[in-house]
Design a protein around this motif. Structure first.
Motif, PDB file in Angstrom:
ATOM      1  N   SER A   1      17.900  22.192  13.837  1.00  0.00           N
ATOM      2  CA  SER A   1      17.739  22.189  12.382  1.00  0.00           C
ATOM      3  C   SER A   1      17.105  20.903  11.888  1.00  0.00           C
ATOM      4  CB  SER A   1      19.097  22.387  11.704  1.00  0.00           C
ATOM      5  OG  SER A   1      19.935  21.269  11.921  1.00  0.00           O
ATOM      6  N   THR A   2      17.193  19.810  12.661  1.00  0.00           N
ATOM      7  CA  THR A   2      16.548  18.569  12.246  1.00  0.00           C
ATOM      8  C   THR A   2      15.033  18.694  12.248  1.00  0.00           C
ATOM      9  OG1 THR A   2      16.595  17.750  14.529  1.00  0.00           O
ATOM     10  CG2 THR A   2      18.447  17.182  13.100  1.00  0.00           C
ATOM     11  N   LEU A   3      14.491  19.639  13.009  1.00  0.00           N
ATOM     12  CA  LEU A   3      13.040  19.820  13.074  1.00  0.00           C
ATOM     13  C   LEU A   3      12.518  20.711  11.956  1.00  0.00           C
ATOM     14  CD1 LEU A   3      12.638  20.361  16.917  1.00  0.00           C
ATOM     15  CD2 LEU A   3      12.267  18.254  15.626  1.00  0.00           C
ATOM     16  N   ILE A   4      13.400  21.345  11.197  1.00  0.00           N
ATOM     17  CA  ILE A   4      12.941  22.313  10.203  1.00  0.00           C
ATOM     18  C   ILE A   4      13.412  21.973   8.803  1.00  0.00           C
ATOM     19  CG2 ILE A   4      12.785  24.187  11.877  1.00  0.00           C
ATOM     20  CD1 ILE A   4      15.458  25.167  11.045  1.00  0.00           C
ATOM     21  N   ARG A   5      14.010  20.805   8.612  1.00  0.00           N
ATOM     22  CA  ARG A   5      14.497  20.427   7.296  1.00  0.00           C
ATOM     23  C   ARG A   5      13.357  19.940   6.411  1.00  0.00           C
ATOM     24  NH1 ARG A   5      19.717  16.814   9.094  1.00  0.00           N
ATOM     25  NH2 ARG A   5      21.146  18.512   9.605  1.00  0.00           N
ATOM     26  N   SER A   6      13.607  19.998   5.114  1.00  0.00           N
ATOM     27  CA  SER A   6      12.684  19.388   4.156  1.00  0.00           C
ATOM     28  C   SER A   6      13.017  17.919   4.026  1.00  0.00           C
ATOM     29  CB  SER A   6      12.801  20.081   2.794  1.00  0.00           C
ATOM     30  OG  SER A   6      14.115  19.977   2.304  1.00  0.00           O
ATOM     31  N   LYS A   7      11.969  17.083   3.975  1.00  0.00           N
ATOM     32  CA  LYS A   7      12.172  15.645   3.931  1.00  0.00           C
ATOM     33  C   LYS A   7      11.115  14.992   3.050  1.00  0.00           C
ATOM     34  CE  LYS A   7      15.804  14.913   6.452  1.00  0.00           C
ATOM     35  NZ  LYS A   7      17.013  14.300   5.874  1.00  0.00           N
ATOM     36  N   VAL A   8      11.447  13.798   2.578  1.00  0.00           N
ATOM     37  CA  VAL A   8      10.513  12.945   1.843  1.00  0.00           C
ATOM     38  C   VAL A   8      10.274  11.706   2.689  1.00  0.00           C
ATOM     39  CG1 VAL A   8      10.129  11.595  -0.235  1.00  0.00           C
ATOM     40  CG2 VAL A   8      11.264  13.806  -0.398  1.00  0.00           C
ATOM     41  N   TYR A   9       9.015  11.386   2.921  1.00  0.00           N
ATOM     42  CA  TYR A   9       8.639  10.232   3.727  1.00  0.00           C
ATOM     43  C   TYR A   9       7.902   9.225   2.835  1.00  0.00           C
ATOM     44  CZ  TYR A   9       9.049  13.856   7.366  1.00  0.00           C
ATOM     45  OH  TYR A   9       9.463  14.882   8.153  1.00  0.00           O
ATOM     46  N   HIS A  10       8.085   7.958   3.145  1.00  0.00           N
ATOM     47  CA  HIS A  10       7.329   6.908   2.483  1.00  0.00           C
ATOM     48  C   HIS A  10       6.501   6.187   3.534  1.00  0.00           C
ATOM     49  CE1 HIS A  10       8.747   6.954  -1.698  1.00  0.00           C
ATOM     50  NE2 HIS A  10       9.872   7.420  -1.198  1.00  0.00           N
ATOM     51  N   ALA A  11       5.193   6.250   3.368  1.00  0.00           N
ATOM     52  CA  ALA A  11       4.302   5.587   4.313  1.00  0.00           C
ATOM     53  C   ALA A  11       4.512   4.076   4.224  1.00  0.00           C
ATOM     54  CB  ALA A  11       2.851   5.947   4.008  1.00  0.00           C
ATOM     55  N   PRO A  12       4.339   3.368   5.319  1.00  0.00           N
ATOM     56  CA  PRO A  12       4.548   1.916   5.288  1.00  0.00           C
ATOM     57  C   PRO A  12       3.496   1.212   4.434  1.00  0.00           C
ATOM     58  CG  PRO A  12       3.573   2.584   7.369  1.00  0.00           C
ATOM     59  CD  PRO A  12       3.922   3.848   6.646  1.00  0.00           C
ATOM     60  N   ARG A  13       3.867   0.064   3.899  1.00  0.00           N
ATOM     61  CA  ARG A  13       2.910  -0.725   3.128  1.00  0.00           C
ATOM     62  C   ARG A  13       1.961  -1.406   4.092  1.00  0.00           C
ATOM     63  NH1 ARG A  13       3.506  -5.475  -1.083  1.00  0.00           N
ATOM     64  NH2 ARG A  13       5.332  -6.055   0.105  1.00  0.00           N
ATOM     65  N   LEU A  14       0.678  -1.191   3.897  1.00  0.00           N
ATOM     66  CA  LEU A  14      -0.344  -1.681   4.816  1.00  0.00           C
ATOM     67  C   LEU A  14      -0.993  -2.946   4.265  1.00  0.00           C
ATOM     68  CD1 LEU A  14      -2.064   1.712   5.721  1.00  0.00           C
ATOM     69  CD2 LEU A  14      -0.250   0.540   6.967  1.00  0.00           C
ATOM     70  N   TRP A  15      -1.287  -3.868   5.170  1.00  0.00           N
ATOM     71  CA  TRP A  15      -1.951  -5.133   4.835  1.00  0.00           C
ATOM     72  C   TRP A  15      -3.215  -5.278   5.668  1.00  0.00           C
ATOM     73  CZ3 TRP A  15      -0.055  -8.957   1.392  1.00  0.00           C
ATOM     74  CH2 TRP A  15       1.217  -8.725   0.890  1.00  0.00           C
ATOM     75  N   HIS A  16      -4.190  -5.959   5.100  1.00  0.00           N
ATOM     76  CA  HIS A  16      -5.343  -6.390   5.879  1.00  0.00           C
ATOM     77  C   HIS A  16      -5.048  -7.776   6.442  1.00  0.00           C
ATOM     78  CE1 HIS A  16      -8.276  -3.532   3.690  1.00  0.00           C
ATOM     79  NE2 HIS A  16      -8.064  -3.114   4.900  1.00  0.00           N
ATOM     80  N   VAL A  17      -5.218  -7.938   7.735  1.00  0.00           N
ATOM     81  CA  VAL A  17      -5.049  -9.232   8.393  1.00  0.00           C
ATOM     82  C   VAL A  17      -6.432  -9.806   8.646  1.00  0.00           C
ATOM     83  CG1 VAL A  17      -4.048 -10.460  10.341  1.00  0.00           C
ATOM     84  CG2 VAL A  17      -2.923  -8.395   9.464  1.00  0.00           C
ATOM     85  N   ARG A  18      -6.720 -10.942   8.020  1.00  0.00           N
ATOM     86  CA  ARG A  18      -8.018 -11.591   8.194  1.00  0.00           C
ATOM     87  C   ARG A  18      -7.843 -12.812   9.097  1.00  0.00           C
ATOM     88  NH1 ARG A  18     -12.758 -11.528   5.120  1.00  0.00           N
ATOM     89  NH2 ARG A  18     -11.682 -10.359   3.485  1.00  0.00           N
ATOM     90  N   VAL A  19      -8.522 -12.798  10.224  1.00  0.00           N
ATOM     91  CA  VAL A  19      -8.476 -13.900  11.185  1.00  0.00           C
ATOM     92  C   VAL A  19      -9.862 -14.542  11.212  1.00  0.00           C
ATOM     93  CG1 VAL A  19      -8.000 -14.592  13.552  1.00  0.00           C
ATOM     94  CG2 VAL A  19      -6.747 -12.673  12.539  1.00  0.00           C
ATOM     95  N   ASN A  20      -9.946 -15.749  10.701  1.00  0.00           N
ATOM     96  CA  ASN A  20     -11.209 -16.493  10.710  1.00  0.00           C
ATOM     97  C   ASN A  20     -11.182 -17.473  11.876  1.00  0.00           C
ATOM     98  OD1 ASN A  20     -12.661 -19.214   8.948  1.00  0.00           O
ATOM     99  ND2 ASN A  20     -13.782 -17.474   9.768  1.00  0.00           N
TER     100      ASN A  20
END
Length: 1008
Positions: free
Chosen positions: A422-441
């Motif tokens: 039943s864990t594979l068929i439940r309704s769920k709400v997901y929050h995508a992770p907060r994404l960052w740009h990593v700039r390496v100079n």
């Protein structure tokens, strides 16, 4: 001539505005359709008049029916002045007309005629299409004065009545061009009719009472929506529906409330469930020889059964599991909760608790959750046995907070009905992770230690975060110091799990690199910024990647160093989907977020006619669920197992920060139930829907059935239809208007923009990170689902997409081509009257140049006002004709679905390569021709051809002197009249300026 007619039954009106100064009105209705006008009788002193009069309009052009509008105006007759006052109007588009057999009475809310109009009430109409030759068109209405003075009963005698049954013999091509609309009966109509003293007419109308509407709501009817500019097969077109939702019946985007109070879930059909919460048990008897038992609970009602996990050797187990049984599918009146002991051969019976469903209480949020109660276990004969079971049993709806985590009977898989699956068929709400740009100079490296003494090292820096690897260019370190000053870009997600690994490597030979030193920087220690301020550089020591002895460490007093700048750029929006239909445009840094402008509500109602995706027990079936994505929030409905017409009825809400965003809803087949299918364990895509928020009117409920169109290697295929209800509510109209003046992307995208190659690479990295994080949730949102919802392969080459984009470009410039053709006809004097008028207008604009811009803007204003009546009434949907998916060649589709890199045979790849070369050759020729014309312009003053440049320079001097002494209006008027001169004064040969220009040199003779 066509016999097709539009029938309009004017039934009644309700709660009209009093306009006669005595608290009443004398109402009559005027109908306008396709240039025809009819009028009903006058109902004296009645705010709830009943007419029951029928009128028939001729339909001159049935193919244009969906563009026609039926207008019904209600007026109050003022006898003293022989005038009338406005009471309200109703406008129905041609897409809402249905055959007589499908038509029912519907009370429409009255609309205002202008801003200052005061209206109220409803007008009851029954509108239908018929081609019965026995019916004649109604007589035109008499003059206004004579009509207002004649007796009402006499006028009523002229009203035609409708037969009990009108045969529906519309041909197939008529059926394709007509539209069906669901009409809702007015629940108060019969009460008004019983209390009305108006004389009855011989009209047999369909009658629906309020109780009937509640107990057996009518099935939703469908409007087939058409678009003249991009028509496609009717089966692929959008369909408007009129379902009965939790807030009432939805008709034309408006919710007509039912008698009962609307629930929280007002965009879905209310479904009742029997909830059973199994909390724990105590003092269970020992069943095994060892004096223990492995208990589990089986909840059973009719043919549906749910099972908890078994607890090993526990006489006081705890489960805290909720089971939900759809009340529509219940086939029994008794609920049985059985406690059993898990055994290898046969499970032993421990005890049972029975419930009569008629005694189960109803719970409606926001009521507090029902308190669980201890129940004594009984044996099969009804006698008490040792042990107690704590249960809570109630009847609720999908608004119940226990609904998302419950085991559902309509999602119960025949493969396994246990709580694990039943864990594979439940309704769920997901929050995508907060994404960052990593700039390496990467700036420079110093004190590098050469791996070989007899040569200078060829060094480069390799940076790695997780699976992302970037390298700088290779530099020869002659002084054991290297300078790069290159930016390397990555994507990282919070919480930061991977470190930034920097390594300086020496290119010893082809394919052979040796590491000089390495540095590891945790991303949690990296500085964050939300603008383009300068980040202070720092030196990091490079460590040897291999262990060395202590003597060697003592000898090396100095270590190699790397000079870098590292920061987390929060001023950008990390694109994890295509820019054309992005669902979020906010920057990463939360301090840069603006206030929300509204709320988006989505009701996922059901799907119909789904294509079977697998075979079970010898028949085709599907185990489907829906996924919706908007912004950082992903939602997944429960999986409805073994059903080709599943009902979900789940409602979700998002905050909206920008109207130029897109909601994406996809339907998938769950392949995780049972054994592996033909496609392994990948969930199969069924189709998806995109809805742009800016195309939605605020406050309107859009209920449409969207065709699920998917492109297969065999061509476009309809996989079913998805029924959605959508509402966008604007919380701040001023903020929404302000958004239209702001840049689409955050400021950093314009201050320090990325290249196209960098954007594509970063987007692919972002999608992989989001897919990896969502895949670790429970239940997991699988990688193929995330990639399909994010259109990860939209940038790949496709001959079909190239053709579609070319024809889109041609469609954009079609207006310019039409203007050019019109101007050519003006110059050729095809229509002398039009040409003379254009000459007059041109001379006026030349004499009064200050009128040019006002005229242009006024013309565009009038075009916009004219097009307002033809505006789209529904959100745009995927179009097979625009996508060039109807007549695409099979080999082009096979190429589009090919993997990257290709997996086809060399002969097929060579054939496709030759085809691509031929297409690219034509593009190359066009680009060369455009470059040639530009180089000819440049050669006018470059003295590459001395004679031509001398002629042009002398011409410029003469033109400057002439234009200096001649008024500009005269020059412009003469030039315009010369261009639009009569064909008698034209020559078939090209003009002198064109001949001169074509003789100018280009750089084509300098190309190899």
């Amino acid at each position: 001539m066509s016999n097709l007619k539009l029938g309009v039954d004017v039934v009644s009106a309700h709660n009209l505005m009093p306009k006669d100064g005595q608290g009443s009105s004398s109402a009559f209705v005027e109908l306008y359709f396709d240039g025809q006008k009819f009028r009903t009788t006058i109902k004296e002193k009645d705010l709830n008049p009943v007419w029951n009069e029928s009128f028939y309009f001729n339909i001159s052009d049935p193919s244009n029916l969906h563009n026609l509008i039926l207008d019904a105006y209600i007026y109050n007759n003022v006898k003293a002045t022989h005038s009338r006052s406005f009471l309200g109007k109703v406008s129905l588009t041609g897409t809402s007309f249905v055959p007589y057999s499908d038509a029912v009475d519907l009370h429409y809310p009255l609309d205002k005629r202008g801003i200052f109009s005061r209206v109220r009430g409803e007008l009851g109409l029954k509108v239908y299409i018929t081609d019965d030759p026995s019916l004649k068109s109604s007589n035109p209405h008499p003059a206004v004065e004579s009509f207002l003075n004649q007796d009402a009963n006499l006028a009523q005698a002229h009203a035609q009545t409708v037969p009990n049954q009108i045969p529906n013999t519309i041909s197939n091509h008529r059926a394709e061009s007509r539209h069906t609309f669901h009409h809702l009966p007015n629940p108060n109509y019969h009460q008004q009719q019983h209390h009305s003293s108006a004389p009855a007419v011989s009209h047999q109308a369909t009658k629906h009472g309020a109780d009937e509407m509640k107990s057996e709501p009518l099935p939703p009817k469908i409007i087939r929506m058409h678009s003249a500019s991009s028509s496609q097969p009717i089966d692929y077109a959008l369909k408007e529906t009129s379902p009965f939702l939790g807030g009432g019946r939805v008709v034309g985007g408006r919710v007509i409330r039912a008698d009962k109070t609307a629930s929280t879930y007002d965009l879905v059909e209310q479904m009742q469930f029997l909830f059973v919460r199994v909390v724990k048990a105590r003092d269970l008897p020992a069943m095994d020889v060892t004096g223990s038992l492995d208990p589990f609970v089986e909840v059973k009602i009719g043919n549906y059964k749910g099972i908890t996990k078994h607890m090993e050797k526990k006489q006081n187990p705890e489960w805290n599991v909720v089971f939900a049984f759809s009340k529509d599918r219940m086939q029994a009146s008794v609920l049985e909760v059985v406690v059993k002991d898990k055994d290898l051969i046969k499970d032993d019976f421990v005890g049972i608790v029975r419930f009569d469903l008629n005694e189960v209480p109803m719970r409606v949020p926001p009521d507090s959750p029902l308190a669980p109660v201890w129940y004594r276990l009984e044996d099969k004969k009804g006698e008490r046995v040792k042990g107690e079971l704590m249960l809570a049993v109630w009847i609720g709806t999908q608004a119940d907070e226990a609904f998302p985590d419950a085991w559902h009977s309509d999602a119960a898989t025949p493969v396994d009905s246990s709580a694990d699956i039943s864990t594979l068929i439940r309704s769920k709400v997901y929050h995508a992770p907060r994404l960052w740009h990593v700039r390496v100079n990467v700036i420079e490296a110093q004190d590098l230690v050469a791996t070989e003494k007899n040569r200078f090292p060829d060094v480069y820096v390799k940076a790695q975060i997780g699976n992302q690897v970037m390298k700088t260019k290779t530099v020869q370190a002659r002084t054991l110091c290297s300078l790069w000053n290159e930016d390397l870009l990555f994507v990282a997600a919070e919480p930061f799990e991977d470190h930034l690994v920097l390594s300086v490597e020496d290119r010893v030979g082809p394919g052979k690199d040796e590491i000089i030193g390495r540095a590891i920087i945790p991303l949690s220690c990296v500085e964050k910024r939300a603008d383009d301020r300068i980040i202070h550089p720092r030196w990091v020591n490079l460590e040897k990647p291999i262990a060395v002895d202590m003597d060697q460490i003592k000898k090396e007093k100095f270590s190699s160093k790397l000079h870098i700048r590292v920061c987390l750029d929060g001023g950008y929006h990390v694109l994890d989907e295509s820019t054309h239909y992005s669902s979020d445009l906010r920057p990463t840094a939360k301090q840069l977020w603006k206030l929300s402008i509204g709320v988006l509500e989505l009701g996922i109602l059901n799907a119909i006619g789904l294509h079977p995706m697998k075979t079970r027990d010898g028949k085709g079936t599907s185990d489907t669920y829906c996924v919706a994505k908007y912004g950082h929030k992903w939602v997944r409905t429960r999986t409805v197992v073994d059903n080709l017409c599943p009902k979900y009825n789940e409602q979700y809400t998002w905050e909206v920060f920008d109207p130029a965003t897109v909601l994406t809803v996809g339907v998938f087949d769950n392949s995780q139930l049972g054994g592996k299918g033909s496609n392994g364990n990948k969930d199969l895509k069924i189709g998806k829907v995109r809805i742009r928020i800016s195309t939605l009117e605020a406050g309107r409920v859009y209920t449409h059935s969207y065709p699920l169109l998917v492109l297969h290697p065999t061509g476009v295929k309809k996989m079913g239809e998805l029924h959605l209800a959508i509402r966008f509510s604007c919380t701040s109209f001023v903020n929404m208007l302000y958004i239209y003046s702001r840049p689409l992307l955050p400021k950093m995208h314009y201050v320090r923009p990325f290249t196209v190659m960098q954007l594509d690479m970063l987007r692919l990295q972002a999608v992989n990170i989001v897919a990896a994080r969502l895949g670790r949730a429970e239940p997991p949102l699988r990688k193929e689902v995330v990639e399909y919802m994010s259109d990860v392969d939209s940038h790949l080459w496709s001959m079909r997409r190239s053709k579609a984009n070319f024809f889109r470009l041609m469609s954009v410039f079609s207006g310019l081509f039409a203007v050019g053709k019109w101007f050519g006809d003006i110059c050729m004097w095809t229509n002398p009257i039009t040409t003379v008028l254009v000459h007059v207008l041109f001379v006026m604009l030349v004499c009064f140049p200050e009128l040019i811009l006002p005229t242009v803007f006024l013309y565009m204003f009038l075009i916009g006002i004219w097009n307002f009546r033809y505006r789209p009434r529904y959100p745009p949907h995927m179009n097979t004709r625009i996508s060039q998916a109807e007549a695409v060649h099979p080999d082009e589709l096979d190429e589009e679905f090919d993997t990257f890199p290709t997996s086809k045979s060399p002969e097929l790849v060579r054939m496709r390569y030759d085809r691509l070369r031929s297409v690219a050759g034509r593009i190359q020729t066009v680009v060369g021709d455009v470059a040639t014309q530009g180089e000819r312009f440049q050669s006018l003053l470059s003295w590459r051809e001395p004679r031509a440049t001398a002629i042009f320079v002398i011409f410029c001097l003469v033109a400057a002197l002439v234009l200096y002494v001649t008024p500009f209006q005269v020059v412009a008027a003469l030039a315009g009249i010369y261009v639009m001169r009569h064909p008698r004064f034209r020559h078939r040969l090209p003009s002198v300026p064109i001949n001169f220009f074509r003789r100018l040199p280009a750089r084509t003779d300098s190309m190899l």
